[in-house]
Design a protein around this motif. Structure first.
Motif, PDB file in Angstrom:
ATOM      1  N   GLY A 178      57.472 -26.977 -81.382  1.00  0.00           N
ATOM      2  CA  GLY A 178      57.011 -27.206 -82.751  1.00  0.00           C
ATOM      3  C   GLY A 178      57.143 -28.665 -83.159  1.00  0.00           C
ATOM      4  N   GLY A 179      56.511 -28.967 -84.301  1.00  0.00           N
ATOM      5  CA  GLY A 179      56.622 -30.314 -84.861  1.00  0.00           C
ATOM      6  C   GLY A 179      58.067 -30.633 -85.215  1.00  0.00           C
ATOM      7  N   LYS A 180      58.833 -29.590 -85.481  1.00  0.00           N
ATOM      8  CA  LYS A 180      60.229 -29.769 -85.857  1.00  0.00           C
ATOM      9  C   LYS A 180      61.001 -30.458 -84.731  1.00  0.00           C
ATOM     10  N   GLN A 181      60.821 -29.977 -83.510  1.00  0.00           N
ATOM     11  CA  GLN A 181      61.525 -30.609 -82.406  1.00  0.00           C
ATOM     12  C   GLN A 181      60.945 -31.990 -82.104  1.00  0.00           C
ATOM     13  N   TYR A 193      59.372 -34.046-100.636  1.00  0.00           N
ATOM     14  CA  TYR A 193      59.266 -34.027 -99.183  1.00  0.00           C
ATOM     15  C   TYR A 193      59.518 -32.644 -98.611  1.00  0.00           C
ATOM     16  N   TRP A 194      59.129 -32.500 -97.350  1.00  0.00           N
ATOM     17  CA  TRP A 194      59.519 -31.311 -96.576  1.00  0.00           C
ATOM     18  C   TRP A 194      60.989 -31.543 -96.208  1.00  0.00           C
ATOM     19  N   PRO A 195      61.898 -30.661 -96.641  1.00  0.00           N
ATOM     20  CA  PRO A 195      63.334 -30.955 -96.556  1.00  0.00           C
ATOM     21  C   PRO A 195      63.833 -31.288 -95.154  1.00  0.00           C
ATOM     22  N   CYS A 213      50.760 -33.744 -97.046  1.00  0.00           N
ATOM     23  CA  CYS A 213      52.179 -33.565 -97.346  1.00  0.00           C
ATOM     24  C   CYS A 213      52.507 -32.114 -97.733  1.00  0.00           C
ATOM     25  N   ASN A 214      53.551 -31.608 -97.155  1.00  0.00           N
ATOM     26  CA  ASN A 214      54.196 -30.384 -97.636  1.00  0.00           C
ATOM     27  C   ASN A 214      55.377 -30.865 -98.480  1.00  0.00           C
ATOM     28  N   PRO A 215      55.457 -30.587 -99.749  1.00  0.00           N
ATOM     29  CA  PRO A 215      54.801 -29.531-100.517  1.00  0.00           C
ATOM     30  C   PRO A 215      53.616 -29.957-101.403  1.00  0.00           C
ATOM     31  N   VAL A 271      54.619 -40.615 -88.081  1.00  0.00           N
ATOM     32  CA  VAL A 271      53.709 -39.875 -88.954  1.00  0.00           C
ATOM     33  C   VAL A 271      53.733 -38.404 -88.563  1.00  0.00           C
ATOM     34  N   ASP A 272      54.093 -37.577 -89.528  1.00  0.00           N
ATOM     35  CA  ASP A 272      54.111 -36.133 -89.328  1.00  0.00           C
ATOM     36  C   ASP A 272      52.717 -35.612 -89.697  1.00  0.00           C
ATOM     37  N   LEU A 273      51.976 -35.222 -88.651  1.00  0.00           N
ATOM     38  CA  LEU A 273      50.579 -34.793 -88.841  1.00  0.00           C
ATOM     39  C   LEU A 273      50.432 -33.275 -88.731  1.00  0.00           C
ATOM     40  N   CYS A 274      51.498 -32.570 -89.076  1.00  0.00           N
ATOM     41  CA  CYS A 274      51.524 -31.116 -88.909  1.00  0.00           C
ATOM     42  C   CYS A 274      50.294 -30.412 -89.508  1.00  0.00           C
ATOM     43  N   TYR A 275      49.822 -30.913 -90.674  1.00  0.00           N
ATOM     44  CA  TYR A 275      48.693 -30.253 -91.366  1.00  0.00           C
ATOM     45  C   TYR A 275      47.384 -31.028 -91.183  1.00  0.00           C
ATOM     46  N   GLU A 276      47.285 -31.817 -90.128  1.00  0.00           N
ATOM     47  CA  GLU A 276      46.142 -32.734 -89.981  1.00  0.00           C
ATOM     48  C   GLU A 276      44.783 -32.034 -89.941  1.00  0.00           C
ATOM     49  N   GLY A 313      52.775 -34.003 -83.843  1.00  0.00           N
ATOM     50  CA  GLY A 313      51.713 -33.015 -84.077  1.00  0.00           C
ATOM     51  C   GLY A 313      52.244 -31.609 -83.867  1.00  0.00           C
ATOM     52  N   SER A 314      51.399 -30.637 -84.209  1.00  0.00           N
ATOM     53  CA  SER A 314      51.826 -29.241 -84.108  1.00  0.00           C
ATOM     54  C   SER A 314      50.629 -28.317 -83.981  1.00  0.00           C
ATOM     55  N   ALA A 315      50.804 -27.264 -83.191  1.00  0.00           N
ATOM     56  CA  ALA A 315      49.766 -26.222 -83.121  1.00  0.00           C
ATOM     57  C   ALA A 315      49.987 -25.162 -84.201  1.00  0.00           C
ATOM     58  N   SER A 316      51.155 -25.216 -84.851  1.00  0.00           N
ATOM     59  CA  SER A 316      51.565 -24.111 -85.732  1.00  0.00           C
ATOM     60  C   SER A 316      50.557 -23.770 -86.826  1.00  0.00           C
ATOM     61  N   LYS A 317      50.213 -24.762 -87.642  1.00  0.00           N
ATOM     62  CA  LYS A 317      49.403 -24.465 -88.830  1.00  0.00           C
ATOM     63  C   LYS A 317      47.915 -24.505 -88.480  1.00  0.00           C
ATOM     64  N   SER A 318      47.521 -25.441 -87.612  1.00  0.00           N
ATOM     65  CA  SER A 318      46.104 -25.576 -87.275  1.00  0.00           C
ATOM     66  C   SER A 318      45.559 -24.320 -86.623  1.00  0.00           C
ATOM     67  N   TRP A 338      54.668 -19.254 -81.670  1.00  0.00           N
ATOM     68  CA  TRP A 338      54.575 -19.663 -80.262  1.00  0.00           C
ATOM     69  C   TRP A 338      55.454 -20.890 -79.987  1.00  0.00           C
ATOM     70  N   ARG A 339      55.686 -21.679 -81.005  1.00  0.00           N
ATOM     71  CA  ARG A 339      56.485 -22.908 -80.943  1.00  0.00           C
ATOM     72  C   ARG A 339      55.834 -23.954 -80.047  1.00  0.00           C
ATOM     73  N   CYS A 340      54.877 -24.619 -80.578  1.00  0.00           N
ATOM     74  CA  CYS A 340      54.245 -25.708 -79.834  1.00  0.00           C
ATOM     75  C   CYS A 340      53.939 -26.891 -80.745  1.00  0.00           C
TER      76      CYS A 340
HETATM   77  C1  LIG Z   1      55.499 -31.102 -93.097  1.00  0.00           C
HETATM   78  C2  LIG Z   1      55.868 -30.275 -91.922  1.00  0.00           C
HETATM   79  N1  LIG Z   1      56.071 -30.889 -90.750  1.00  0.00           N
HETATM   80  C3  LIG Z   1      56.402 -30.200 -89.647  1.00  0.00           C
HETATM   81  C4  LIG Z   1      56.557 -28.835 -89.688  1.00  0.00           C
HETATM   82  C5  LIG Z   1      56.963 -28.181 -88.414  1.00  0.00           C
HETATM   83  O1  LIG Z   1      56.363 -26.999 -88.086  1.00  0.00           O
HETATM   84  P1  LIG Z   1      56.470 -26.463 -86.604  1.00  0.00           P
HETATM   85  O2  LIG Z   1      57.825 -26.779 -86.082  1.00  0.00           O
HETATM   86  O3  LIG Z   1      56.203 -25.005 -86.713  1.00  0.00           O
HETATM   87  O4  LIG Z   1      55.407 -27.187 -85.823  1.00  0.00           O
HETATM   88  C6  LIG Z   1      56.379 -28.145 -90.890  1.00  0.00           C
HETATM   89  C7  LIG Z   1      56.601 -26.692 -90.989  1.00  0.00           C
HETATM   90  O5  LIG Z   1      56.676 -26.109 -92.025  1.00  0.00           O
HETATM   91  C8  LIG Z   1      56.009 -28.895 -92.038  1.00  0.00           C
HETATM   92  O6  LIG Z   1      55.797 -28.291 -93.209  1.00  0.00           O
END
Ligand SMILES: Cc1ncc(COP(=O)(O)O)c(C=O)c1O
Length: 400
Positions: A97-100, A122-124, A172-174, A200-205, A232-237, A243-245
């Motif tokens: 995930g983008g988290k890691q 911010y996303w905490p 940006c989340n939120p 740059v956190d592009l999770c929602y790109e 980057g992340s596959a989670s939201k897209s 799956w955690r990618c």
């Molecule tokens: C702004 C932002 N970045 C990254 C993530 C990481 O998500 P994931 O680890 O599922 O890729 C999230 C998940 O909520 C998010 O909101």
């Protein structure tokens, strides 16, 4: 009793709110849950099929810690198509995930005492990870009156000799706000002049509704490539949260450091996930477009319903899938004093779960995820409006 670093970090407000909602649901209440930080859509069929085929083919062993070459290659291809930047697989590493991806970055770059600038709300997880490695988050506030726009001058003014990195999250989340190319450019130039990293956190790109100049990777690659990390992340897209990618795109030497960290901690992400993600990244993208269209319809509807109330103000998000309304006009010293009180009472009395703004460094706001069905959105909005009316009708009516 535990390591000191734990005293520095807090748990997730979103997970706490979701757990409360679950408690009420188990007690038999009909709860409308707006806390979800994940798509309500199933993972696209061709992606699931690729994951199943990987299992059937016994692709179930360790892979290289950085991930399989074909997926790293496919990610290079996607960034080339989407952003016109040239990356080699040696600059890509697959993460849980983008988290890691962001945590590897924090571990590899931030030392105790370093300052790391980011923007709020911010996303905490962003500041919490900075704290977890002993560094200090430096927060630049954005304002709803300005559409939560990040101002380059404010970010640059926060730079000190101890600044190690600047973390940007767009969309940006939120808030759903976007950082535009014109905003990023002077920030990048200031960072380049001082050797500061930009992350740059592009999770929602892939979830952008209003097209604005948003080729942030290109701005960074043209001006500051040797100190840029893209997460980057596959989670939201691709509706693949479980799956955690995710992945990092970073200079070769830093990617190699990530490889060392990951090799000694979690190793590769799940082998079958990698095959599924390969199908997601390189296969048909129709599902992404369809989900985006549905999110847009929901966003417009929910925004319209809630802002019909004179005391609820809400910027229309340009990306991601959250509304972040300002409900401070509904608070009062002799009633609900804070947005946390509001969220708690909303859950107890109207059985609607939302996340209070406090968790995002934004008291007075609520985060409402619209990654849920239209029926739930309509029902939840009706309950929120009724709850708002029940508070102080006269005051609420006079709020604007
Ligand atoms: C702004 C932002 N970045 C990254 C993530 C990481 O998500 P994931 O680890 O599922 O890729 C999230 C998940 O909520 C998010 O909101």
């Amino acid at each position: 009793m535990f390591a000191q670093r734990l005293a520095r970090v807090s748990g997730s407000a979103t997970l706490k709110a979701a757990a409360e909602a679950e408690r009420l649901r188990r007690a038999g209440y009909n709860v409308v849950d707006f806390t979800a930080g994940e798509p309500d859509f199933p993972t696209p069929e061709h992606v699931k099929a690729a994951g199943k085929a990987a299992i059937d083919a016994n692709f179930t062993r360790y892979t290289a810690a950085a991930g399989i070459p074909e997926l790293r290659e496919a990610i290079c291809g996607r960034y080339k198509r989407q952003y016109e930047i040239d990356i080699t697989p040696a600059e890509v590493l697959l993460t849980a995930g983008g988290k890691q991806a962001l945590f590897n970055t924090a571990l590899a770059l931030f030392d105790p005492g370093d300052e790391v600038i980011t923007h709020a709300p911010y996303w905490p997880t962003i500041p919490e990870q900075v704290k977890l490695v002993g560094a200090l988050p430096v927060i630049v506030q954005t304002r709803s009156e300005e559409g939560f726009a990040v101002h380059a001058e404010a970010v640059i003014a926060a730079i000190t000799p101890r600044t190690r990195a600047i973390i940007i999250n767009s969309p940006c989340n939120p808030t759903g706000a976007l950082v535009e190319e014109a905003t990023l450019t002077p920030i990048v130039d200031a960072a380049a002049a001082r050797g500061i990293w930009i992350v740059v956190d592009l999770c929602y790109e892939q979830l952008i509704y209003e097209p604005v100049p948003h080729n942030l990777p290109k701005v960074l690659f043209d001006r500051h490539r040797d100190r840029t990390v893209l997460a980057g992340s596959a989670s939201k897209s691709y509706a693949m949260t479980g799956w955690r990618c995710g992945w990092t795109i970073a200079p070769k030497e830093l990617t190699s450091a990530f490889n060392t960290i990951q090799g000694q901690t979690t190793s590769n992400i799940a082998s079958m996930t990698q095959k599924a993600a390969l199908a997601a990244v390189s296969g048909p993208q129709d599902a992404v477009a369809a989900m985006l269209a549905e999110y847009r319809t929901r966003r417009d509807a929910l925004h319209g319903w809630l802002t019909a109330h004179p005391a609820i103000r809400c910027v229309k998000p340009k990306g991601a899938f959250y509304l972040f309304p300002d409900i401070s006009a509904l608070l009062s010293p002799d009633g609900l004093k804070t947005s946390a009180d509001f969220a708690e009472a909303l859950l107890e009395k109207a059985h609607v779960a939302v996340t209070a703004g406090e968790g995002f460094d934004a008291p007075g706001y609520l985060r409402i995820s619209y990654a849920t069905s239209m029926e739930q959105l309509r029902e939840g909005a009706t309950r929120i409006l009724r709850f708002a009316e029940s508070l102080q009708p006269a005051r609420a009516g006079a709020a604007r």
